[in-house]
Design a protein around this motif. Structure first.
Motif, mmCIF file in Angstrom:
data_model
loop_
_atom_site.group_PDB
_atom_site.id
_atom_site.type_symbol
_atom_site.label_atom_id
_atom_site.label_comp_id
_atom_site.label_asym_id
_atom_site.label_seq_id
_atom_site.Cartn_x
_atom_site.Cartn_y
_atom_site.Cartn_z
ATOM 1 N N ALA A 84 0.835 -1.205 0.000
ATOM 2 C CA ALA A 84 0.000 0.000 0.000
ATOM 3 C C ALA A 84 0.868 1.253 0.000
ATOM 4 O O ALA A 84 0.397 2.341 -0.340
ATOM 5 C CB ALA A 84 -0.935 -0.004 1.212
ATOM 6 N N GLY A 85 2.146 1.109 0.364
ATOM 7 C CA GLY A 85 3.066 2.247 0.243
ATOM 8 C C GLY A 85 3.225 2.651 -1.211
ATOM 9 O O GLY A 85 3.333 3.840 -1.530
ATOM 10 N N ALA A 86 3.231 1.662 -2.108
ATOM 11 C CA ALA A 86 3.394 1.945 -3.540
ATOM 12 C C ALA A 86 2.029 2.137 -4.211
ATOM 13 O O ALA A 86 1.882 2.957 -5.107
ATOM 14 C CB ALA A 86 4.148 0.801 -4.220
ATOM 15 N N ILE A 87 1.050 1.346 -3.775
ATOM 16 C CA ILE A 87 -0.293 1.437 -4.358
ATOM 17 C C ILE A 87 -1.142 2.196 -3.340
ATOM 18 O O ILE A 87 -1.937 1.628 -2.595
ATOM 19 C CB ILE A 87 -0.869 0.023 -4.612
ATOM 20 C CG1 ILE A 87 0.138 -0.821 -5.414
ATOM 21 C CG2 ILE A 87 -2.198 0.093 -5.359
ATOM 22 C CD1 ILE A 87 -0.168 -2.306 -5.428
ATOM 23 N N SER A 88 -0.947 3.504 -3.283
ATOM 24 C CA SER A 88 -1.451 4.246 -2.125
ATOM 25 C C SER A 88 -2.753 4.999 -2.386
ATOM 26 O O SER A 88 -3.402 5.451 -1.453
ATOM 27 C CB SER A 88 -0.379 5.247 -1.669
ATOM 28 O OG SER A 88 -0.041 6.081 -2.754
ATOM 29 N N ASP A 89 -3.147 5.108 -3.646
ATOM 30 C CA ASP A 89 -4.301 5.943 -3.965
ATOM 31 C C ASP A 89 -5.604 5.172 -3.747
ATOM 32 O O ASP A 89 -6.025 4.364 -4.573
ATOM 33 C CB ASP A 89 -4.188 6.405 -5.424
ATOM 34 C CG ASP A 89 -5.347 7.333 -5.801
ATOM 35 O OD1 ASP A 89 -6.248 7.534 -4.949
ATOM 36 O OD2 ASP A 89 -5.333 7.841 -6.931
ATOM 37 N N GLY A 90 -6.242 5.428 -2.601
ATOM 38 C CA GLY A 90 -7.457 4.701 -2.236
ATOM 39 C C GLY A 90 -8.642 5.023 -3.129
ATOM 40 O O GLY A 90 -9.614 4.270 -3.177
ATOM 41 N N ALA A 91 -8.569 6.130 -3.850
ATOM 42 C CA ALA A 91 -9.670 6.454 -4.752
ATOM 43 C C ALA A 91 -9.588 5.595 -6.006
ATOM 44 O O ALA A 91 -10.596 5.194 -6.578
ATOM 45 C CB ALA A 91 -9.623 7.939 -5.129
ATOM 46 N N ALA A 92 -8.368 5.276 -6.428
ATOM 47 C CA ALA A 92 -8.182 4.510 -7.652
ATOM 48 C C ALA A 92 -8.133 3.010 -7.397
ATOM 49 O O ALA A 92 -8.500 2.210 -8.250
ATOM 50 C CB ALA A 92 -6.900 4.952 -8.363
ATOM 51 N N PHE A 93 -7.654 2.643 -6.185
ATOM 52 C CA PHE A 93 -7.447 1.217 -5.913
ATOM 53 C C PHE A 93 -8.157 0.783 -4.635
ATOM 54 O O PHE A 93 -8.314 1.567 -3.713
ATOM 55 C CB PHE A 93 -5.952 0.901 -5.788
ATOM 56 C CG PHE A 93 -5.162 1.297 -6.999
ATOM 57 C CD1 PHE A 93 -5.217 0.530 -8.156
ATOM 58 C CD2 PHE A 93 -4.383 2.447 -6.991
ATOM 59 C CE1 PHE A 93 -4.498 0.902 -9.288
ATOM 60 C CE2 PHE A 93 -3.665 2.825 -8.113
ATOM 61 C CZ PHE A 93 -3.715 2.050 -9.266
ATOM 62 N N ASP A 94 -8.542 -0.497 -4.635
ATOM 63 C CA ASP A 94 -9.182 -1.072 -3.458
ATOM 64 C C ASP A 94 -8.298 -2.189 -2.934
ATOM 65 O O ASP A 94 -7.511 -2.778 -3.682
ATOM 66 C CB ASP A 94 -10.558 -1.630 -3.857
ATOM 67 C CG ASP A 94 -11.437 -1.893 -2.635
ATOM 68 O OD1 ASP A 94 -11.025 -1.522 -1.514
ATOM 69 O OD2 ASP A 94 -12.534 -2.461 -2.813
ATOM 70 N N PHE A 95 -8.386 -2.457 -1.635
ATOM 71 C CA PHE A 95 -7.676 -3.596 -1.065
ATOM 72 C C PHE A 95 -8.675 -4.437 -0.300
ATOM 73 O O PHE A 95 -9.359 -3.933 0.594
ATOM 74 C CB PHE A 95 -6.553 -3.127 -0.128
ATOM 75 C CG PHE A 95 -5.776 -4.268 0.494
ATOM 76 C CD1 PHE A 95 -4.751 -4.896 -0.207
ATOM 77 C CD2 PHE A 95 -6.053 -4.710 1.788
ATOM 78 C CE1 PHE A 95 -4.026 -5.947 0.356
ATOM 79 C CE2 PHE A 95 -5.338 -5.762 2.356
ATOM 80 C CZ PHE A 95 -4.318 -6.375 1.643
ATOM 81 N N THR A 96 -8.782 -5.714 -0.663
ATOM 82 C CA THR A 96 -9.718 -6.596 0.032
ATOM 83 C C THR A 96 -8.960 -7.836 0.501
ATOM 84 O O THR A 96 -7.947 -8.203 -0.093
ATOM 85 C CB THR A 96 -10.878 -7.003 -0.892
ATOM 86 O OG1 THR A 96 -10.355 -7.345 -2.179
ATOM 87 C CG2 THR A 96 -11.857 -5.861 -1.065
ATOM 88 N N PRO A 97 -9.448 -8.468 1.591
ATOM 89 C CA PRO A 97 -8.757 -9.658 2.095
ATOM 90 C C PRO A 97 -9.005 -10.838 1.171
ATOM 91 O O PRO A 97 -9.539 -10.680 0.080
ATOM 92 C CB PRO A 97 -9.412 -9.873 3.460
ATOM 93 C CG PRO A 97 -10.774 -9.313 3.320
ATOM 94 C CD PRO A 97 -10.655 -8.162 2.367
ATOM 95 N N GLY A 98 -8.625 -12.029 1.587
ATOM 96 C CA GLY A 98 -8.872 -13.228 0.783
ATOM 97 C C GLY A 98 -10.335 -13.356 0.391
ATOM 98 O O GLY A 98 -11.145 -12.473 0.639
#
Lengths: 448, 320
Positions: A308-322
């Motif tokens: 998330a340090g590199a993929i930090s833009d929460g508007a453009a990207f989402d992070f979801t668990p398994g």
């Protein structure tokens, strides 16, 4: 002109030195370290008054260099609360730290506090050699056990270091690291899709992305570990998380060579064969892959929440668990655990330090630098990506929990698993052959 | 070898080598050896002792911390029976081709060419070619990772000339990873070989070339009759250095492929590191190190024997 006596003395000195050099050969190694001054169990957080009784002390600490931002805030806070203690902290790279911490903790001037790494290679060896103090009392006194929940097993060892996942708590770690699914919101929307939560939805999204001329999954596996982490999303969806954890911690009779794991390997190889995975992944570093994904390449990137340090833009990207199929299981664990040396002559100060690192108050410090704390935090702030990380961590810990890392299973498993996975993905080895090799590595290790 | 000259025995040597029989201790001049004591003590403590200790530790089952157990030659038997170690050794031998033979051959071709022509700015040229050898291997590895990458300059160049079919991730492909890492070694070592050979070339008397030319030798004949024999010493030094580097190679492999994909670029040094620091089998790590050292000795010994001065009494260059 030197006399003959002097000449003979010189020759004798040389011979003596040679003899000394060779005489150093007695059987290497000593015995197990027994704590020199065992400290009574604590029942409440260590107070400044208790520590003040130690007089002026210097607390020697070894930490991973990734902790620097956190320590920059924590050390002054600690020194303010315990004014008679000066913290002498040394930062090491991960490889340096894990390769040398065992010898450092065994040396005469061992650090009072050091970070280890879960698994046999570091923590197991530290416990086996009797170099670190059990921290059950500290975990209770600092409300750590509740915050850690079931995942506390990753910090537990039997007293002789022969069993992992049971026994006393030997380390404490304040943050949670997990593999999850980064997705490109805009591209998913363009495909008419939301963030997938099941394996079928994920594979359907891959197919749709491929059909639309996109790279479905960006992968960089030059480190060999990244494909294994990606695999955990699939494996976690197909095999019960508890089975995998038992196998990793070495429970008797555990078996990795089961059909569901074979299916997971076959499906991953199929992803590669269908062109879902970015080309040349084995020759691309994971950092480069994450950077490419962050700059808009591909639709998905599977990796640790540290990206998330590199993929930090929460508007453009989402992070979801398994995936929900496996109740959100994927590879993950707490960060590198903090240990108290059993040789420390300032044990209370060391306990106070480790306690503070893992306290609810420090959770706010961690959140402030966008690391995911185990202890609950008040608010995520307004960073959308960090909010997603917190959410994913909570979902996983409330769900099936982390799978831990396959490489922990034995001291050679990282090589066996990662090398073999590369072979399977390239179609050079069958899933069954790899599972057999992986299981025989496990059996060899546990029958030694 | 040109680096270490033997201790100069001083003026008393004549007496020492005189035919008169003297007791053993007085037959040599021990004063000279007295000067060697500091260096010898250093050598003993920091080189001989660790080596002896490694051999000793190899005879134990030891985790590096707790009590050890004598196992005799079991560690060696295990190491020699381990197919992974043999595979890694085979990779090292492939690296000998890329790290030693190829740079030597290339440097000889270059040197043969410049022996006949005057090169402007040779010093600058030489310095530039030597740069790879002095660069940090991590820097070298990262640069080449970029060159070999999917979208790196190598593939871009191939696409530009229509060879799209050849493009691949060179370091991530099972068939090309090993030679690709090897090429990095060739690039690094070429500068060393070239610099050594150029300095050797400058020591060849110009008369020898003139004589060869007067006798009607062409460039090829001249190379084999004058240049190559005159460079024997330099070739030997270069080969020893480069073969040693090839066999103990670790850093470039570690920073480009980590031994992968699969096990296609593993090297013995990696297993020494792993056994010593990851699996804590210090005895086994030492056993691998000892076996690797013996292998290096054997190969370097063979190379020195093959490139020995067969006619030591003849004048250097031996064309007359």
């Amino acid at each position: 002109m030197p006399t003959r006596r002097m000449r003979l003395t010189g020759a004798a000195a040389a011979v003596t030195a040679l003899a000394l050099g060779l005489a150093a050969c007695s059987a290497p190694g000593g015995s197990r370290t027994e704590p020199s001054a065992p400290v009574e169990k604590i029942t409440a957080p260590v107070t400044p008054e208790q520590v003040a009784e130690l007089g002026e002390v210097t607390l020697s600490v070894w930490a991973d260099q990734g902790e620097q931002d956190f320590m920059d805030q924590l050390v002054p806070a600690y020194e303010a609360e315990f004014p008679n203690v000066t913290v002498d902290i040394q930062f090491k790279s991960f490889n340096d730290l894990t390769a040398t911490v065992l010898n450092a903790m065994n040396s005469a001037d061992a650090p009072d506090v050091a970070q280890g790494n879960q698994g046999w290679a570091t923590d197991g060896a530290l416990v086996k050699a009797g170099l670190i103090r059990p921290l059950d009392d500290v975990a209770d006194a600092y409300d750590y056990r509740d915050a850690a929940g079931d995942a506390i097993t990753q910090l537990q060892w039997s007293e002789d270091g022969s069993a992992f996942g049971e026994g006393a708590v030997y380390g404490m770690s304040p943050d949670n690291q997990m593999v999850g699914l980064f997705s490109n919101r805009e591209k998913l929307a363009a495909l008419g899709l939301g963030t997938p939560t099941t394996l079928d939805e994920l594979e359907a999204a891959f197919a749709a992305a491929k059909a639309a001329g996109q790279t479905p999954l960006v992968l960089g596996n030059a480190d060999k570990a990244s494909a294994m982490q990606t695999f955990s999303i699939l494996q976690g969806a197909l095999t019960p998380a508890a089975d995998t954890r038992e196998w990793i911690t070495g429970a008797k009779g555990a078996d990795f060579a089961v059909d569901s794991n074979g299916e997971a390997l076959d499906r991953f190889a199929e992803w590669v064969a269908k062109g879902y995975v970015s080309a040349g992944y084995d020759g691309t570093s994971p950092d480069d892959a994450a950077a490419a994904f962050a700059s808009g390449e591909g639709v998905f990137f599977i990796g640790g929440n540290w990206y998330a340090g590199a993929i930090s833009d929460g508007a453009a990207f989402d992070f979801t668990p398994g995936l929900s199929d496996g109740d959100y299981a994927s590879s993950g664990s707490f960060g590198m655990p903090w240990h108290v040396s059993s040789k420390s002559d300032a044990t209370l100060a060391a306990i106070a330090f480790v306690g503070m690192v893992n306290s609810p108050e420090s959770a706010e410090l961690l959140a402030g630098i966008h690391r995911v704390p185990i202890q609950p935090v008040e608010a995520a702030g307004d960073d959308a990506m960090f909010a997603a990380l917190l959410d994913a961590s909570a979902t996983q810990l409330d769900g099936a929990g982390p799978l831990y890392w396959y490489g922990w299973a034995t001291d050679t498993m990282f090589d066996t698993f990662t090398g073999g996975l590369q072979e399977v993905l390239a179609g050079r080895e069958s899933a069954d052959a790899l599972l057999e090799r992986v299981q025989s590595d496990w059996v060899d290790f546990h029958t030694d | 070898m040109t680096t270490l000259s033997p201790p100069r025995p001083g003026p008393a040597r004549a007496a020492g080598s005189a035919p008169r029989r003297r007791p053993f201790l007085r037959r040599y001049d021990w004063d000279a050896y007295l000067y060697l004591v500091p260096a010898f003590a250093f050598y003993l403590v920091f080189l001989v002792r660790p080596v002896v200790e490694s051999i000793w530790i190899a005879l134990f089952d030891w985790d590096g911390i707790t009590a050890s157990e004598w196992v005799g030659f079991d560690n060696f038997a295990e190491v020699l029976a381990d197919p992974q170690i043999w595979q890694a050794t085979l990779h090292s031998l492939v690296f000998v081709v890329f790290y030693a033979l190829l740079p030597t051959a290339l440097a000889l071709v270059f040197v043969g060419a410049i022996a006949r022509i005057r090169v402007r700015g040779l010093a600058a040229f030489r310095a530039l070619l030597f740069v790879p050898y002095i660069l940090s291997t991590v820097v070298v590895a990262i640069s080449w990772r970029w060159i070999f990458a999917e979208t790196g300059p190598l593939n871009t160049a191939l696409r530009a000339i229509g060879l799209d079919g050849l493009t691949r991730t060179w370091l991530g492909d099972f068939t090309t990873a090993l030679p690709s890492v090897g090429i990095i070694g060739t690039w690094v070592m070429f500068g060393l070989a070239f610099v050594l050979f150029v300095s050797g070339l400058q020591n060849i008397p110009a008369e020898q070339f003139e004589a060869a030319r007067l006798d009607g030798a062409g460039p090829v004949r001249e190379f084999f009759a004058v240049t190559l024999p005159a460079l024997r010493g330099e070739i030997q030094v270069a080969l020893v250095l480069m073969i040693t580097a090839a066999l103990r190679n670790f850093d470039i492999v570690w920073n480009t492929t980590s031994g992968g994909p699969g096990t296609s670029t593993t090297v013995p040094s990696y297993f020494i590191y792993r056994e010593a620091f990851v699996t804590h089998q210090v005895g086994r790590a030492s056993a691998i190190a000892v076996v690797l050292t013996l292998l290096i000795f054997a190969i370097v010994g063979a190379v020195m024997w093959l490139t020995r001065d067969r006619d030591a009494a003849a004048p250097r260059g031996g064309t007359r």
